[in-house]
Design a protein around this motif. Structure first.
Motif, PDB file in Angstrom:
ATOM      1  N   HIS A 124       3.920  19.534   0.449  1.00  0.00           N
ATOM      2  CA  HIS A 124       2.472  19.359  -0.056  1.00  0.00           C
ATOM      3  C   HIS A 124       2.442  18.364  -0.952  1.00  0.00           C
ATOM      4  N   PHE A 125       1.345  17.646  -0.762  1.00  0.00           N
ATOM      5  CA  PHE A 125       0.928  16.519  -1.517  1.00  0.00           C
ATOM      6  C   PHE A 125      -0.265  17.181  -2.560  1.00  0.00           C
ATOM      7  N   TYR A 126      -0.207  16.853  -3.794  1.00  0.00           N
ATOM      8  CA  TYR A 126      -1.163  17.461  -4.629  1.00  0.00           C
ATOM      9  C   TYR A 126      -1.582  16.381  -5.366  1.00  0.00           C
ATOM     10  N   ASN A 127      -3.191  16.544  -5.938  1.00  0.00           N
ATOM     11  CA  ASN A 127      -3.812  15.592  -6.655  1.00  0.00           C
ATOM     12  C   ASN A 127      -2.985  15.438  -7.812  1.00  0.00           C
ATOM     13  N   GLY A 128      -2.799  14.021  -7.974  1.00  0.00           N
ATOM     14  CA  GLY A 128      -1.649  13.518  -9.404  1.00  0.00           C
ATOM     15  C   GLY A 128      -0.424  13.089  -8.714  1.00  0.00           C
ATOM     16  N   ASP A 129       0.024  13.573  -7.654  1.00  0.00           N
ATOM     17  CA  ASP A 129       1.315  12.969  -6.934  1.00  0.00           C
ATOM     18  C   ASP A 129       1.202  11.659  -6.877  1.00  0.00           C
ATOM     19  N   TRP A 130       2.548  10.828  -6.470  1.00  0.00           N
ATOM     20  CA  TRP A 130       2.639   9.373  -6.388  1.00  0.00           C
ATOM     21  C   TRP A 130       3.227   9.127  -4.881  1.00  0.00           C
ATOM     22  N   LEU A 131       2.760   8.080  -4.118  1.00  0.00           N
ATOM     23  CA  LEU A 131       3.741   7.792  -3.040  1.00  0.00           C
ATOM     24  C   LEU A 131       4.470   6.407  -3.547  1.00  0.00           C
ATOM     25  N   PHE A 132       5.514   6.587  -3.358  1.00  0.00           N
ATOM     26  CA  PHE A 132       6.575   5.343  -3.565  1.00  0.00           C
ATOM     27  C   PHE A 132       7.049   4.785  -2.491  1.00  0.00           C
ATOM     28  N   PHE A 133       6.693   3.755  -2.025  1.00  0.00           N
ATOM     29  CA  PHE A 133       6.835   2.683  -0.858  1.00  0.00           C
ATOM     30  C   PHE A 133       8.026   1.918  -1.199  1.00  0.00           C
ATOM     31  N   VAL A 134       9.125   1.990  -0.792  1.00  0.00           N
ATOM     32  CA  VAL A 134      10.374   1.153  -0.811  1.00  0.00           C
ATOM     33  C   VAL A 134      10.402   0.178   0.498  1.00  0.00           C
ATOM     34  N   TYR A 135      10.557  -0.857   0.619  1.00  0.00           N
ATOM     35  CA  TYR A 135      10.730  -1.720   1.770  1.00  0.00           C
ATOM     36  C   TYR A 135      11.020  -3.288   1.534  1.00  0.00           C
ATOM     37  N   ASP A 136      11.200  -3.984   2.683  1.00  0.00           N
ATOM     38  CA  ASP A 136      11.626  -5.401   2.797  1.00  0.00           C
ATOM     39  C   ASP A 136      10.175  -6.057   2.704  1.00  0.00           C
ATOM     40  N   ARG A 137      10.215  -6.566   1.193  1.00  0.00           N
ATOM     41  CA  ARG A 137       9.041  -7.224   0.981  1.00  0.00           C
ATOM     42  C   ARG A 137       8.666  -8.532   1.716  1.00  0.00           C
ATOM     43  N   ASN A 138       9.735  -9.035   2.270  1.00  0.00           N
ATOM     44  CA  ASN A 138       9.532 -10.468   3.243  1.00  0.00           C
ATOM     45  C   ASN A 138       8.673  -9.988   4.479  1.00  0.00           C
ATOM     46  N   GLN A 139       8.757  -8.455   4.920  1.00  0.00           N
ATOM     47  CA  GLN A 139       8.384  -8.683   6.297  1.00  0.00           C
ATOM     48  C   GLN A 139       7.371  -7.572   6.425  1.00  0.00           C
ATOM     49  N   MET A 140       7.228  -6.559   5.401  1.00  0.00           N
ATOM     50  CA  MET A 140       6.264  -5.522   5.784  1.00  0.00           C
ATOM     51  C   MET A 140       5.408  -5.357   4.804  1.00  0.00           C
TER      52      MET A 140
ATOM     53  N   ASP B  12       6.280  -0.338  -4.056  1.00  0.00           N
ATOM     54  CA  ASP B  12       4.610  -0.045  -4.383  1.00  0.00           C
ATOM     55  C   ASP B  12       4.527   1.305  -4.563  1.00  0.00           C
ATOM     56  N   VAL B  13       3.600   1.871  -5.474  1.00  0.00           N
ATOM     57  CA  VAL B  13       3.191   2.803  -5.958  1.00  0.00           C
ATOM     58  C   VAL B  13       1.690   3.228  -5.735  1.00  0.00           C
ATOM     59  N   VAL B  14       1.411   4.491  -4.988  1.00  0.00           N
ATOM     60  CA  VAL B  14       0.298   4.732  -4.542  1.00  0.00           C
ATOM     61  C   VAL B  14      -0.254   6.065  -5.365  1.00  0.00           C
ATOM     62  N   PRO B  15      -1.138   6.081  -6.159  1.00  0.00           N
ATOM     63  CA  PRO B  15      -1.345   7.225  -6.904  1.00  0.00           C
ATOM     64  C   PRO B  15      -2.229   8.064  -5.864  1.00  0.00           C
ATOM     65  N   LEU B  16      -2.090   9.438  -5.931  1.00  0.00           N
ATOM     66  CA  LEU B  16      -2.713  10.136  -5.009  1.00  0.00           C
ATOM     67  C   LEU B  16      -3.627  11.046  -5.872  1.00  0.00           C
TER      68      LEU B  16
END
Length: 171
Positions: free
Chosen positions: A51-67, A96-100
């Motif tokens: 369950h994703f709620y208003n105020g949560d954050w998505l944290f994307f961890v990936y290969d910065r050279n490709q994606m 990268d952090v995305v605020p929801l």
């Protein structure tokens, strides 16, 4: 004497603020958990039981050279079209952090063809549920908890206040 009263007032104010400030329960979700934002992960399955709620954050961890991390509309999400993203969340660090912070559907893809390999995530953000309401107390008069509340707690509060007052006046 005034300094002592000022310190006492500040202490009381600090305690009151600590008690009255609501608790923040925002969650920082690491997208894909220990696998991160990468190929061959089914992000629909990853997000399914969350369950994703208003105020949560998505944290994307990936290969910065490709994606990258692109927020798109539903149509571009379904077709893996990265030509017109709503927002490019890629900072170049691969963290990268995305605020929801809006209650709505969010759609993310990785461009450069990676979306076709499954690098796409759709989440629905909703408002947090209200806190549970207190259940009514059903007690008979004279039970130990009634005696405890009425005959012990209030006198103790007044006694502590009197001791504190005496301490402040003495100091």
């Amino acid at each position: 004497m005034r300094a002592g009263m000022t310190v006492a007032a500040a202490a009381v104010l600090l305690v009151a603020m600590t008690i009255l400030v609501p608790e923040v329960d925002a969650t920082r979700w690491i997208v894909g958990a220990n696998q991160g934002w990468t190929n061959n992960v089914n992000y629909t399955i990853w997000a399914k039981d969350k369950h994703f709620y208003n105020g949560d954050w998505l944290f994307f961890v990936y290969d910065r050279n490709q994606m990258n991390v692109l927020e798109v509309n539903k149509t571009d999400y379904e077709s893996c079209n990265s030509d017109h993203p709503l927002h490019n969340w890629t900072t170049g660090a691969g963290r990268d952090v995305v605020p929801l912070n809006v209650t709505r559907h969010y759609y993310f893809i990785s461009g450069k063809g990676f979306c076709y390999g499954g690098m796409k995530l759709a989440v629905r953000v909703e408002n947090p549920p209200p806190p549970p309401s207190a259940s009514p107390i059903k007690e008979k008069s004279g039970t130990p908890s009634t005696l405890y509340r009425g005959q012990l707690v209030l006198p103790a509060v007044f006694a502590i206040g009197a001791v504190w007052d005496a301490f402040v006046r003495f100091w």
